[in-house]
Motif scaffolding. Structure first.
Motif, PDB file in Angstrom:
ATOM      1  N   LEU A 182     -13.637  -1.582  22.434  1.00 50.80           N
ATOM      2  CA  LEU A 182     -14.679  -1.013  21.580  1.00 50.80           C
ATOM      3  C   LEU A 182     -14.769  -1.757  20.244  1.00 50.80           C
ATOM      4  N   GLY A 183     -13.599  -2.084  19.711  1.00 49.87           N
ATOM      5  CA  GLY A 183     -13.600  -2.851  18.470  1.00 49.87           C
ATOM      6  C   GLY A 183     -14.229  -4.222  18.653  1.00 49.87           C
ATOM      7  N   SER A 184     -13.905  -4.855  19.803  1.00 50.29           N
ATOM      8  CA  SER A 184     -14.508  -6.160  20.079  1.00 50.29           C
ATOM      9  C   SER A 184     -16.025  -6.041  20.235  1.00 50.29           C
ATOM     10  N   ALA A 185     -16.470  -4.993  20.934  1.00 49.26           N
ATOM     11  CA  ALA A 185     -17.914  -4.787  21.087  1.00 49.26           C
ATOM     12  C   ALA A 185     -18.583  -4.528  19.739  1.00 49.26           C
ATOM     13  N   SER A 186     -17.873  -3.746  18.889  1.00 46.13           N
ATOM     14  CA  SER A 186     -18.433  -3.472  17.568  1.00 46.13           C
ATOM     15  C   SER A 186     -18.564  -4.746  16.747  1.00 46.13           C
ATOM     16  N   LEU A 187     -17.525  -5.609  16.828  1.00 50.65           N
ATOM     17  CA  LEU A 187     -17.607  -6.877  16.110  1.00 50.65           C
ATOM     18  C   LEU A 187     -18.702  -7.771  16.691  1.00 50.65           C
ATOM     19  N   ALA A 188     -18.861  -7.742  18.019  1.00 49.03           N
ATOM     20  CA  ALA A 188     -19.912  -8.550  18.639  1.00 49.03           C
ATOM     21  C   ALA A 188     -21.292  -8.073  18.200  1.00 49.03           C
ATOM     22  N   ARG A 189     -21.466  -6.736  18.144  1.00 51.78           N
ATOM     23  CA  ARG A 189     -22.751  -6.212  17.683  1.00 51.78           C
ATOM     24  C   ARG A 189     -23.006  -6.585  16.231  1.00 51.78           C
ATOM     25  N   ALA A 190     -21.940  -6.485  15.417  1.00 51.62           N
ATOM     26  CA  ALA A 190     -22.102  -6.854  14.006  1.00 51.62           C
ATOM     27  C   ALA A 190     -22.445  -8.332  13.863  1.00 51.62           C
ATOM     28  N   SER A 191     -21.777  -9.172  14.670  1.00 51.83           N
ATOM     29  CA  SER A 191     -22.057 -10.599  14.614  1.00 51.83           C
ATOM     30  C   SER A 191     -23.482 -10.893  15.069  1.00 51.83           C
ATOM     31  N   SER A 192     -23.910 -10.223  16.166  1.00 56.53           N
ATOM     32  CA  SER A 192     -25.275 -10.427  16.649  1.00 56.53           C
ATOM     33  C   SER A 192     -26.296  -9.938  15.635  1.00 56.53           C
TER      34      SER A 192
END
Length: 602
Positions: A182-192
């Motif tokens: 979930l943290g990785s997905a959150s960082l990916a969304r933030a990066s996107s």
């Protein structure tokens, strides 16, 4: 404010100042600090409850509670220093030690906690750092080797077969791995999201700035052109790709264009160049090519791993046609000022000669008349000197009157008084006035008048125009020459033509004839006096009547001046006209091969 908002604000304040500059780095710091800070606080909160229930804790329990306080310390370290990679390595080491100790107490490598060793490098991947992942993997392998060695040497107590512990280990590891995901997905969304915002920002800049941004290969071909190319060049950006931009550069400016791009690509230094480029006219593909001036500033494009020979160039192209036009206007104004200054110098030199010569005569002959007894002057000599004084005085008066008339014309204060009159008698009287001077110079004056109608004009001004033209024609015609004056009707205009067989005017001087105080500088006319105001006054008077002047001349073949006046100047003349004129060459007549047309500027 809600509890979630308060917690989020608290976590936000814990992020180090250096990490707040980059939104993605700040998101990583928050993702690291938040779970450890919350988990550590919950563990410390549960400690009093555990002590109240179990009284005195055992050694393992003391170790677990001490380890649960470790995330608080690591989170505080990151908050104070901002060293994210070090904090992640410290947490990987602490987690590996914790799993190794639990595994050693519960059966070694076969312990339910051994599965947590897989989680350690997975969590380290959130740091997006090779060094952190390698360190976390090394810690996990060291812990696994420690448990495996203990399993072989059997110093650890055997693990009790318990399905509950196995499920606890797998479940807790799965939940923790889910949190990492979930943290990785959150960082990916933030990066996107940040990438989209950044792209929107650059797209907004590219669409709204006036400069055209282009990307070039070393050979000058274009790989990218911003949307600003459409209003600047009149074509869509895709039309500039490849050699599209190069094909529109002016042929004479293409070497400078390619040199600037090559200099930036090979030497890695910024360069700039100004050149002309063709601009397409919207809706008129067959219209003549229109070129604009642009300024191109190019710099090498830095790319990791790119060789110098493959370096590309980014250029910003700006339309500077307005600035170039202003520079040309300034150059023209400077040249005009220089010509005016030269005219002033010529005027001062001419006036010095024209005024001092008759003044010297007046002073000299006056002194002689004042000392006639000493000089023993007879009556005839006194009459001669008085006549010379009078002639010099009239010459001075004509010079001053010419300057005053020219000044009035240029300032717009010269008023004409139109009245109806017959032009033929006026032309005849002017010829009669100049006949004596022409005979003294050995020149024939011929007056040929057609059936001229009555005109409405300033009679005095018309007479002054003709006398000035006749005076110039006689002055610059050699002995034995001929001056012809003709008049004819031309529709709603009458035309007066004064021709001579004199020295003529060179082509270069013909362009300036009629400027105030300009005198043709030839070996012949230097022997004649004059201020250079005759034709200037003629042009000014004709302009006030709403007419025009044409000068045709050839060096050594004579000069022809055509004055065209309206029959009724009251109906056609413009009240305010500029005194500046522009002379353009017109087709060469059969006899006199050079022609310059005087056109008035509105």
């Amino acid at each position: 404010m809600s509890l979630y908002a308060q917690i989020r604000a608290f976590i936000e304040q814990l992020v180090h100042v250096s990490a707040r500059r980059d939104p993605l780095t700040a998101a990583r710091h928050r993702a690291f600090i938040a779970p450890r800070m919350i988990g550590g606080l919950l563990a410390l909160t549960a400690l009093p409850v555990h002590l109240a229930i179990n009284r005195v804790p055992g050694p393992l329990e003391i170790f677990i509670y001490a380890w649960l306080a470790m995330p608080l310390l690591i989170a505080c370290y990151l908050s104070r220093t901002g060293h994210y990679e070090r904090a992640q390595i410290m947490w990987s080491a602490a987690l590996a030690v914790f799993v190794a100790m639990i595994g050693a107490a519960t059966g070694g490598i076969t312990s339910f906690a051994a599965v947590w060793l897989v989680v350690i490098p997975v969590e380290a991947a959130l740091a997006a750092s090779r060094r952190v992942v390698v360190a976390a993997s090394a810690f996990a392998l060291a812990a696994a080797a420690f448990l495996f060695a203990g399993e072989i040497a059997q110093p650890f107590p055997p693990a009790a077969p318990s399905i509950t512990l196995v499920l606890l280990g797998l479940g807790s590891a799965t939940l923790y791995a889910g949190g990492i995901a979930l943290g990785s997905a959150s960082l990916a969304r933030a990066s996107s999201r940040l990438l989209v915002v950044e792209e929107d920002r650059y797209r907004l800049l590219a669409r709204n700035i006036d400069d055209v941004i282009t990307r070039h290969r070393r050979d000058g071909t274009v790989r990218f052109a911003s949307p600003a190319a459409a209003p600047v060049f009149g074509v869509p950006p895709k039309a500039l790709l490849g050699h599209g931009l190069f094909d529109r550069v002016h042929v004479a400016d293409r070497p400078a264009y390619l040199t600037a791009l090559s200099h930036a690509a090979t030497q890695g230094a910024s360069s700039s160049v100004e050149f002309r480029i063709r601009r397409e006219m919207a809706g008129a593909p067959e219209a003549p090519a229109a070129y604009i001036w642009v300024d191109m500033r190019c710099r090498p494009l830095d790319r990791d791993g790119a060789n110098d020979g493959e370096r590309e160039v980014v250029a910003a192209i700006r339309d500077v046609t307005g600035r170039k036009t202003q520079e040309q206007a300034l150059d023209s104004a400077r040249e005009e000022a220089e010509r005016a200054n030269a005219a002033k110098s010529r005027f001062l030199a001419t006036m010095s000669h024209e005024l001092r010569t008759p003044l010297n005569a007046i002073i000299g002959f006056s002194e002689m008349l004042a000392n006639e007894e000493t000089m023993r002057l007879d009556k005839a000599r006194r009459h001669e000197y008085a006549a010379l004084i009078g002639e010099s005085g009239y010459h001075l008066l004509s010079v001053v009157n010419g300057i005053l008339d020219m000044s009035k014309i240029e300032s717009g204060n010269f008023e004409i008084t139109p009245e109806p009159f017959a032009p033929a008698p006026v032309i005849g009287s002017c010829c009669d006035l100049m006949a004596l001077r022409a005979r003294e110079s050995g020149i024939d004056v011929v007056c040929s008048l057609a059936d001229l109608p009555d005109i409405v004009a300033d009679k005095r001004a018309v007479k002054q125009i003709l006398i000035n033209l006749l005076s110039n024609a006689i002055k610059f015609t050699q002995r034995g020459g001929k001056v012809t004056v003709t008049g004819e009707r031309d529709g709603a205009h009458v035309t007066f033509i004064v021709r001579d067989t004199g020295v003529g005017i060179a082509e270069d001087d013909l362009r300036q004839v009629g400027d105030p105080f300009f005198q043709v500088r030839t070996a012949y006319d230097r022997t004649h006096d004059g201020t250079g105001l005759g034709l200037s006054i003629v042009k000014g008077l004709v302009d006030l009547h709403g007419g025009d002047v044409t000068i045709r001349s050839r060096l050594g073949a004579g000069t022809s001046v055509v004055v065209r006046l309206p029959v009724d100047c009251e109906k056609t003349r413009v009240i305010e006209r500029a005194s500046n004129v522009e002379r353009l060459p017109i087709p060469e007549p059969a006899i006199v091969p050079e022609d310059i047309k005087v056109r008035k500027r509105a």
